[in-house]
Design an enzyme around this catalytic site. Structure first.
Site, PDB file in Angstrom:
ATOM      1  N   ASN A   8       2.996  26.707   8.063  1.00  0.00           N
ATOM      2  CA  ASN A   8       2.612  27.017   6.861  1.00  0.00           C
ATOM      3  C   ASN A   8       1.252  27.075   6.780  1.00  0.00           C
ATOM      4  O   ASN A   8       0.439  26.029   6.733  1.00  0.00           O
ATOM      5  CB  ASN A   8       3.383  26.149   5.745  1.00  0.00           C
ATOM      6  CG  ASN A   8       2.769  26.240   4.402  1.00  0.00           C
ATOM      7  OD1 ASN A   8       2.258  27.163   3.882  1.00  0.00           O
ATOM      8  ND2 ASN A   8       3.397  25.251   3.480  1.00  0.00           N
ATOM      9  N   LYS A  10      -0.926  27.929   4.483  1.00  0.00           N
ATOM     10  CA  LYS A  10      -0.998  27.589   3.251  1.00  0.00           C
ATOM     11  C   LYS A  10      -2.265  28.453   2.591  1.00  0.00           C
ATOM     12  O   LYS A  10      -2.263  29.872   3.040  1.00  0.00           O
ATOM     13  CB  LYS A  10      -1.626  26.015   2.841  1.00  0.00           C
ATOM     14  CG  LYS A  10      -0.553  25.018   3.481  1.00  0.00           C
ATOM     15  CD  LYS A  10      -0.834  23.731   2.933  1.00  0.00           C
ATOM     16  CE  LYS A  10       0.320  22.778   3.830  1.00  0.00           C
ATOM     17  NZ  LYS A  10       0.528  21.437   3.142  1.00  0.00           N
ATOM     18  N   HIS A  93       8.028  24.431  -2.624  1.00  0.00           N
ATOM     19  CA  HIS A  93       7.158  23.452  -1.874  1.00  0.00           C
ATOM     20  C   HIS A  93       6.537  22.548  -2.859  1.00  0.00           C
ATOM     21  O   HIS A  93       6.142  22.790  -4.089  1.00  0.00           O
ATOM     22  CB  HIS A  93       5.907  24.353  -1.282  1.00  0.00           C
ATOM     23  CG  HIS A  93       5.326  23.546  -0.259  1.00  0.00           C
ATOM     24  ND1 HIS A  93       4.002  22.497  -0.571  1.00  0.00           N
ATOM     25  CD2 HIS A  93       5.374  23.348   1.145  1.00  0.00           C
ATOM     26  CE1 HIS A  93       3.891  21.873   0.423  1.00  0.00           C
ATOM     27  NE2 HIS A  93       4.507  22.525   1.568  1.00  0.00           N
ATOM     28  N   GLU A  95       3.842  21.537  -3.316  1.00  0.00           N
ATOM     29  CA  GLU A  95       2.382  21.626  -3.849  1.00  0.00           C
ATOM     30  C   GLU A  95       2.357  22.600  -4.960  1.00  0.00           C
ATOM     31  O   GLU A  95       1.658  22.488  -5.799  1.00  0.00           O
ATOM     32  CB  GLU A  95       1.484  22.181  -2.762  1.00  0.00           C
ATOM     33  CG  GLU A  95       0.953  21.329  -1.717  1.00  0.00           C
ATOM     34  CD  GLU A  95       0.662  21.606  -0.151  1.00  0.00           C
ATOM     35  OE1 GLU A  95       0.700  22.854  -0.029  1.00  0.00           O
ATOM     36  OE2 GLU A  95       0.481  20.749   0.613  1.00  0.00           O
ATOM     37  N   GLU A 167      10.824  17.719   3.049  1.00  0.00           N
ATOM     38  CA  GLU A 167       9.343  17.439   3.293  1.00  0.00           C
ATOM     39  C   GLU A 167       9.182  16.356   2.284  1.00  0.00           C
ATOM     40  O   GLU A 167       8.736  16.526   1.050  1.00  0.00           O
ATOM     41  CB  GLU A 167       8.527  18.766   2.682  1.00  0.00           C
ATOM     42  CG  GLU A 167       8.671  19.820   3.817  1.00  0.00           C
ATOM     43  CD  GLU A 167       7.342  20.723   3.755  1.00  0.00           C
ATOM     44  OE1 GLU A 167       6.862  20.956   4.858  1.00  0.00           O
ATOM     45  OE2 GLU A 167       6.934  21.061   2.838  1.00  0.00           O
ATOM     46  N   GLY A 173       0.429  16.223   4.692  1.00  0.00           N
ATOM     47  CA  GLY A 173      -1.043  16.318   5.044  1.00  0.00           C
ATOM     48  C   GLY A 173      -1.723  14.839   4.801  1.00  0.00           C
ATOM     49  O   GLY A 173      -2.907  14.732   4.843  1.00  0.00           O
ATOM     50  N   SER A 212       3.291  16.166   8.209  1.00  0.00           N
ATOM     51  CA  SER A 212       2.137  15.791   9.416  1.00  0.00           C
ATOM     52  C   SER A 212       2.866  16.039  10.835  1.00  0.00           C
ATOM     53  O   SER A 212       2.671  15.194  11.639  1.00  0.00           O
ATOM     54  CB  SER A 212       1.889  14.325   9.021  1.00  0.00           C
ATOM     55  OG  SER A 212       1.206  14.125   7.812  1.00  0.00           O
TER      56      SER A 212
HETATM   57  C1  PEP Z   1       3.547  21.670   4.311  1.00  0.00           C
HETATM   58  O1  PEP Z   1       2.895  21.200   3.494  1.00  0.00           O
HETATM   59  O2  PEP Z   1       4.551  22.191   4.606  1.00  0.00           O
HETATM   60  C2  PEP Z   1       3.309  20.791   5.428  1.00  0.00           C
HETATM   61  C3  PEP Z   1       4.420  20.406   6.352  1.00  0.00           C
HETATM   62  O3  PEP Z   1       1.897  20.111   5.783  1.00  0.00           O
HETATM   63  P1  PEP Z   1       1.624  19.302   6.955  1.00  0.00           P
HETATM   64  O4  PEP Z   1       2.123  19.694   8.251  1.00  0.00           O
HETATM   65  O5  PEP Z   1       0.062  19.410   7.007  1.00  0.00           O
HETATM   66  O6  PEP Z   1       1.812  17.752   6.450  1.00  0.00           O
END
Ligand code: PEP
Length: 249
Positions: A8, A10, A93, A95, A167, A173, A212
């Site tokens: 992703n 983003k 998601h 976000e 998630e 993040g 992460s």
């Molecule tokens: C995400 O936002 O889909 C994600 C997994 O981000 P990160 O790996 O940076 O935590």
């Protein structure tokens, strides 16, 4: 079944940087042990898909609208994503739920639209609890509620095309990956929930973990029961890291 590894990207990259990363994916991610998927931002999808041709790397969009056409300024339709060649689309998601007010009702409309309007794209439904919900010991109830609301009126035969991404918001993040125990328990819980809702079809629905993820933690995560793949954010911006993750056996 091959593991699904979705990157992703983003809104991290501009157009030039997106195309450069797509070229690196093409070079590094051909013929890995996994189904590798690149998720650039919307404006780069059409160019990235052209670069990725012949590499086996598939394309994911980060968003979609629930109507197939019409006066919906700034939105992108299922039809357009299909024409571009997207095979997956992220829906719900955290976000988007947080910054764009995407409600469970909207998430449900988007899931339904993708399942009804195309046969070629799998919706990747993202669910996950906040830190305060986790600390209150309510993670499973919260995730069940998200699944229930997101999948209203989805029929079992349609669900065969679904992908779920667990998630936890506190892991996105933050550098804090969920423990193997957290992931084992939640993925098992999601699988049981899906079985009760969709019967045998539940066994065909991949459940990905995201939060992460880096190559160093990916080995353990991918060895955890009911982890059918990973949704990778920050680390997906490095093709070398994705290569290591995608080659884990
Ligand atoms: C995400 O936002 O889909 C994600 C997994 O981000 P990160 O790996 O940076 O935590």
């Amino acid at each position: 079944m091959k593991k699904i590894i979705i990157g992703n990207w983003k809104m991290n990259l501009g157009l030039k940087a997106s195309l450069k990363l797509a070229m690196e994916y093409k070079k590094n991610l051909k013929g890995t042990n996994s189904v590798v998927v690149a998720g650039p931002s919307e404006f780069a999808l059409a160019d990235v898909v052209n670069i990725l041709k012949g590499s086996g790397v598939l394309l994911a969009a980060q968003n979609v609208f629930w109507q197939n056409e019409g006066a919906y300024t700034g939105e992108v339709s299922v039809k357009t994503l299909e024409e571009i060649g997207c095979r997956y689309v992220l829906i719900g998601h955290s976000e988007r739920r947080q910054y764009l007010g995407e409600s469970c009702r909207i998430v449900n409309q988007k899931i339904k639209a993708v399942l009804i309007l195309t046969q070629k794209i799998s919706p990747v439904l993202c669910v996950g609890e906040s830190l305060s919900t986790k600390q209150a010991g309510k993670s499973k109830i919260f995730v069940s509620g998200q699944l229930q609301r997101a999948l209203v009126n989805v029929k079992s035969f349609e669900a065969a095309r679904l992908v779920i991404a667990y998630e936890p918001i506190w892991a996105i993040g933050t550098g804090k990956t969920a423990t193997e125990k957290d992931v084992l328990e939640m993925h098992g819980h999601i699988r049981v929930w899906l079985s009760k809702r969709f019967g045998v079809v539940a066994g065909k629905i991949p459940i990905l973990y995201g939060g992460s993820v880096k190559a160093t933690v990916a080995i353990e995560l991918l060895a955890t029961p009911d982890v059918d793949g990973l949704l990778v954010g920050g680390a997906s911006l490095l093709a070398s890291e994705m290569k290591k993750i995608a080659n884990i056996k």
